[in-house]
Design a protein around this motif. Structure first.
Motif, PDB file in Angstrom:
ATOM      1  N   TYR A   1       0.844  -1.193   0.000  1.00 16.19           N
ATOM      2  CA  TYR A   1       0.000   0.000   0.000  1.00 16.19           C
ATOM      3  C   TYR A   1       0.880   1.243   0.000  1.00 16.19           C
ATOM      4  O   TYR A   1       1.793   1.382   0.816  1.00 16.19           O
ATOM      5  N   ASP A   2       0.600   2.166  -0.906  1.00 16.90           N
ATOM      6  CA  ASP A   2       1.438   3.357  -1.085  1.00 16.90           C
ATOM      7  C   ASP A   2       0.644   4.648  -0.886  1.00 16.90           C
ATOM      8  O   ASP A   2       0.988   5.691  -1.437  1.00 16.90           O
ATOM      9  N   ASN A   3      -0.434   4.558  -0.095  1.00 20.49           N
ATOM     10  CA  ASN A   3      -1.318   5.695   0.199  1.00 20.49           C
ATOM     11  C   ASN A   3      -2.193   6.104  -0.980  1.00 20.49           C
ATOM     12  O   ASN A   3      -2.886   7.125  -0.912  1.00 20.49           O
ATOM     13  N   SER A   4      -2.171   5.320  -2.040  1.00 15.67           N
ATOM     14  CA  SER A   4      -3.017   5.610  -3.195  1.00 15.67           C
ATOM     15  C   SER A   4      -4.256   4.713  -3.177  1.00 15.67           C
ATOM     16  O   SER A   4      -4.127   3.485  -3.117  1.00 15.67           O
ATOM     17  N   PRO A   5      -5.456   5.290  -3.243  1.00 17.36           N
ATOM     18  CA  PRO A   5      -6.674   4.472  -3.318  1.00 17.36           C
ATOM     19  C   PRO A   5      -6.663   3.525  -4.512  1.00 17.36           C
ATOM     20  O   PRO A   5      -7.216   2.421  -4.444  1.00 17.36           O
ATOM     21  N   ASP A   6      -6.024   3.949  -5.599  1.00 18.07           N
ATOM     22  CA  ASP A   6      -5.994   3.116  -6.803  1.00 18.07           C
ATOM     23  C   ASP A   6      -5.278   1.790  -6.564  1.00 18.07           C
ATOM     24  O   ASP A   6      -5.599   0.779  -7.197  1.00 18.07           O
ATOM     25  N   THR A   7      -4.307   1.797  -5.655  1.00 15.06           N
ATOM     26  CA  THR A   7      -3.584   0.556  -5.353  1.00 15.06           C
ATOM     27  C   THR A   7      -4.529  -0.478  -4.762  1.00 15.06           C
ATOM     28  O   THR A   7      -4.499  -1.660  -5.127  1.00 15.06           O
ATOM     29  N   ILE A   8      -5.379  -0.045  -3.841  1.00 13.37           N
ATOM     30  CA  ILE A   8      -6.348  -0.962  -3.236  1.00 13.37           C
ATOM     31  C   ILE A   8      -7.389  -1.400  -4.257  1.00 13.37           C
ATOM     32  O   ILE A   8      -7.728  -2.583  -4.356  1.00 13.37           O
ATOM     33  N   ILE A   9      -7.884  -0.464  -5.037  1.00 15.83           N
ATOM     34  CA  ILE A   9      -8.918  -0.781  -6.019  1.00 15.83           C
ATOM     35  C   ILE A   9      -8.411  -1.796  -7.046  1.00 15.83           C
ATOM     36  O   ILE A   9      -9.166  -2.651  -7.526  1.00 15.83           O
ATOM     37  N   SER A  10      -7.118  -1.744  -7.353  1.00 19.10           N
ATOM     38  CA  SER A  10      -6.556  -2.645  -8.367  1.00 19.10           C
ATOM     39  C   SER A  10      -6.320  -4.060  -7.841  1.00 19.10           C
ATOM     40  O   SER A  10      -5.996  -4.962  -8.617  1.00 19.10           O
ATOM     41  N   CYS A  11      -6.473  -4.259  -6.529  1.00 20.85           N
ATOM     42  CA  CYS A  11      -6.180  -5.563  -5.924  1.00 20.85           C
ATOM     43  C   CYS A  11      -7.452  -6.349  -5.635  1.00 20.85           C
ATOM     44  O   CYS A  11      -8.544  -5.789  -5.518  1.00 20.85           O
ATOM     45  N   ASP A  12      -7.271  -7.658  -5.487  1.00 23.56           N
ATOM     46  CA  ASP A  12      -8.394  -8.526  -5.143  1.00 23.56           C
ATOM     47  C   ASP A  12      -8.605  -8.595  -3.635  1.00 23.56           C
ATOM     48  O   ASP A  12      -9.739  -8.721  -3.160  1.00 23.56           O
ATOM     49  N   ILE A  13      -7.498  -8.532  -2.889  1.00 22.16           N
ATOM     50  CA  ILE A  13      -7.531  -8.696  -1.439  1.00 22.16           C
ATOM     51  C   ILE A  13      -6.534  -7.728  -0.813  1.00 22.16           C
ATOM     52  O   ILE A  13      -5.483  -7.444  -1.396  1.00 22.16           O
ATOM     53  N   VAL A  14      -6.865  -7.236   0.373  1.00 22.79           N
ATOM     54  CA  VAL A  14      -5.948  -6.403   1.153  1.00 22.79           C
ATOM     55  C   VAL A  14      -5.589  -7.172   2.421  1.00 22.79           C
ATOM     56  O   VAL A  14      -6.458  -7.799   3.043  1.00 22.79           O
TER      57      VAL A  14
END
Length: 335
Positions: free
Chosen positions: A40-53
């Protein structure tokens, strides 16, 4: 499958310890199972692009990120790495659970983090029980492990530091951060009374605590040792391994000592069951009692117990694969 890792990287790697090793080994096994891993790099797009956090540790500032995951239908997991014994935090969690002050207490964010996770993954039964006491969470224990590199590493006495060679195996060993939680000061007092050297390995996490330890003539500090063969050789050389921490969950180095069939004195706080239940060469202690630490070490040094030819220890390949299975279950069943 793509997984986003959320971790307190800056503070964690200032003094690397068990949590960081657990993180690294988890990522290693995930990648072996063809799972793409990003941080996670503080970008919402990083989370949105992933299947699971996947969150490592239980930190209050994770909750806004977890809330974002919920809003965007991203399932998340928490490797909790959590156990508390101090009265202040115990009271905080009790109040957060029993009253309507959830919004006023930072610990309430940790309770929310657990309660909304697809899975919370504690390391021990004690950790799991404490979490379930505060949160309505789905949990499954994923144990701390030793890795294949350690299992296969050579024990080579030529690798021993000179300070260790002259002791000829007559020393107590402790590996961990130099800090109050690891409780080396009480351990040093016990070893001084027993006239046995105490060898310490690990990062200096607190200078004034380190200075107190260096006042003992029987204490030998080797600094940090991350070379696997060197560490394994030193553990194999010691007469007894001691981990009298104020809490442990349960301490990877203690499992490594068990693998080498060493005598172990270890804290009773935080471990629970499942790691040493089958092991005879161990004694648990109240870490707040200098007398109990002293007596346990004294007894273990003189006792000769039945030899154990083989010991079972958890390995990352098997334990972390449980997480892979949980990921697949989560994505396939919408739990």
């Amino acid at each position: 499958m793509k997984v986003c890792i959320v971790f307190d990287t800056l503070s964690g790697y200032q003094n690397k310890g068990g949590a960081e090793v657990q993180l690294e080994k988890t990522i290693e096994v995930l990648k072996k199972n063809n799972i793409e891993v990003v941080f996670y790099d503080n970008s919402p797009d990083t989370i949105i692009s992933c299947d699971i956090v996947h969150f490592f540790k239980s930190l209050s500032w994770y909750w806004p990120i977890a809330s974002f995951c919920i809003k965007h239908n991203k399932p998340y997991f928490v490797s909790s790495i959590f156990f508390i014994t101090d009265k202040y935090n115990l009271v905080q969690f009790y109040i957060a659970k029993k009253t309507k002050l959830l919004g006023a207490l930072t610990v309430s964010n940790i309770i929310r983090l657990w309660s909304n996770a697809a899975y919370v993954l504690p390391n021990t039964t004690s950790e799991e029980s404490q979490i379930l006491n505060y949160a309505n969470a789905r949990t499954s224990i994923v144990r701390n492990c030793i890795d294949e590199e350690y299992i296969n590493a050579a024990v080579d006495k030529t690798l021993l530091p000179d300070k260790i060679k002259i002791l000829k195996g007559n020393f107590v060993l402790n590996i961990g951060r130099i800090e109050e939680r690891k409780n080396q000061l009480r351990l040093a007092i016990a070893c001084e009374k027993l006239s046995i050297p105490l060898v310490l390995i690990g990062p200096n996490n607190k200078d004034n605590y380190y200075d107190k330890l260096m006042e003992f003539d029987n204490v030998i500090y080797l600094g940090e040792i991350w070379n696997t063969s060197v560490k394994k050789t030193i553990i194999n050389e010691c007469r007894l391994f001691a981990l009298p921490s104020l809490l442990e969950t349960p301490g990877i180095v203690a499992i490594e000592a068990k693998f080498l069939r060493k005598k172990i004195v270890i804290t009773q706080e935080g471990i629970g069951t499942g790691y040493f239940d089958d092991y005879k060469e161990i004694q648990t202690i109240n870490p707040h009692s200098e007398n109990e630490i002293y007596s346990a070490i004294k007894n273990m040094l003189v006792e000769t117990k039945e030899s154990i030819n083989e010991v079972e220890v958890p390995t990352y390949e098997k334990e972390i694969y449980k997480i892979v299975e949980f990921y697949n279950k989560c994505l396939n069943t919408n739990i």
